[in-house]
Enzyme design. Sequence first.
Site, short mmCIF file in Angstrom:
data_model
loop_
_atom_site.label_atom_id
_atom_site.label_comp_id
_atom_site.label_asym_id
_atom_site.label_seq_id
_atom_site.Cartn_x
_atom_site.Cartn_y
_atom_site.Cartn_z
N ARG A 1 0.81 -1.22 0.00
CA ARG A 1 0.00 0.00 0.00
C ARG A 1 0.85 1.27 0.00
NH1 ARG A 1 -2.08 -4.01 -0.85
NH2 ARG A 1 -4.04 -4.83 -0.01
N GLY B 1 2.28 2.00 -3.20
CA GLY B 1 2.41 2.27 -4.64
C GLY B 1 3.40 1.39 -5.38
N LEU C 1 3.11 -1.85 -6.31
CA LEU C 1 2.42 -2.58 -7.39
C LEU C 1 2.10 -1.63 -8.55
CD1 LEU C 1 0.99 -5.09 -8.58
CD2 LEU C 1 -1.09 -4.29 -7.46
N TYR D 1 -6.89 -5.60 -10.06
CA TYR D 1 -6.37 -5.24 -11.38
C TYR D 1 -7.24 -4.33 -12.23
CZ TYR D 1 -2.68 -8.53 -10.33
OH TYR D 1 -1.60 -9.14 -9.75
N PHE E 1 -1.81 -19.46 -14.26
CA PHE E 1 -0.36 -19.30 -14.47
C PHE E 1 0.19 -18.18 -13.60
CE2 PHE E 1 -2.77 -17.21 -17.95
CZ PHE E 1 -2.39 -15.89 -17.80
#
Length: 405
Positions: A89, A91, A93, A122, A405
């Site tokens: 949390r 930033g 990602l 996402y 995957f």
Amino acid sequence: MAWDVRPTADLEQFVDAVGAISHYFGSESDLERAERFAKVLPLERMHAAFDGDRIVGGAGAFPFQLTVPGGPIACGGVTVVGVLPTHRRRGVLTAMMRTQLEDIRDRGEPIAALWASEEVIYRRFGYGVASFTGAIEIASGYSGLRQAPDPAVTSRLITLEDAKELVPPVYDRVRAVTPGMFERPEAWWELRNLADPPDRRFGGGVKNALLVELDGKPAGYALYRFHMKFDEGSAAGHVEVIEALADGPLATGELWRVLLDMDWKATLQASLLPIDHPLQFQLAYPRRMRMRISDGLWVRLVDVGAALAARAYGGDGPVVLEVEDSFLPENAGRWRIAGGTAERTDADADLALDVGELGSAYLGGFTFAELVRAGVVRELKQSGAARADGVFLTAAPKPWCPEIF
Ligand SMILES: CC(C)(COP(=O)(O)OP(=O)(O)OC[C@H]1O[C@@H](n2cnc3c(N)ncnc32)[C@H](O)[C@@H]1OP(=O)(O)O)[C@@H](O)C(=O)NCCC(=O)NCCS
């Protein structure tokens, strides 16, 4: 804070970057395993986020050929995404997603695809749910098929070693016509589908391979294992179908007949099935499939113009889409699809939508009409959704990705 995100430069960095997600799996860093993994995920396709000289996050992208309506196209298969608990949390990602998507675009892969560990992660990066997937559990007393067995189809057990020769051609025939399936290089089969390490059996027995042949030629296969258990003298365990694919209705029915007829099980369990699986029509008691549905593959149009041009269409159009893309704004604008081509336009749009919803429609898993009914796509002209569906819908089956995957 602006995070430093770059591709891993050596195996040590690769291990640490993959280590961010491994932390949550509870697995140890292992150089030998990383070396094997790097055969399917090249080092330069694994991004690491650095805090000083420490790696605190990682995100990979397999170089896939993924089938879309019309055939296979290049696709970044996003995988092993993780941020250490000390840095979440903040930033990390977001920074990795930006660098990764730019890299995917620069490599000429028009789309990216992934399985999401949590469905809230996402969308903000422009991904949309592109397929649903079903898990089933069939009790042994209700596993009969409507059709009588066909003597043209025979079945036999094969070794995982023999499966390396016999199984991939069947997979490839199904893959060629099924949106959502991706090409598996030899190393992929060896490392993943046809390997059977004891620490991946999760309480079950060994992985078995079953081949069905139609007129003596391989036409379907299943990978499965027993979870054997007896309760007061009666079978209480299950057969877990890891993957079952067949080329055509006859082989599909006979493949599942063998799986469903197995002794020493209370139930057959299978997951990652397409929701329009032929078993829905082949079983005598289809309700007894007890299918539970959830989101499957997520798709992101990384380069909207290239992605729209790469796909086949069922109708000539034209249709004009007004696309929003806050994460990669260069994709935003109006796109006209006509006669199988896609180009920017100033013409009035039929529909307005976010790039994520275009990802939902891209593989043909969802119609624009469904998305309009859900209020996530806006119809700007009367019958705009019907016109867009007339263009986007093809004869391809519903998207199916049989493997996380
Ligand atoms: C999911 C994960 C990668 C997120 O990384 P992160 O660095 O914390 O994400 P960011 O700080 O860039 O978050 C960006 C935004 O997404 C939100 N977000 C990210 N992950 C979220 C989650 N799991 N649930 C809800 N919101 C989430 C953040 O709150 C933030 O929102 P904001 O912009 O409104 O503040 C990280 O928590 C993790 O490694 N989780 C465990 C492994 C995992 O699930 N990996 C994904 C595999 S598919």
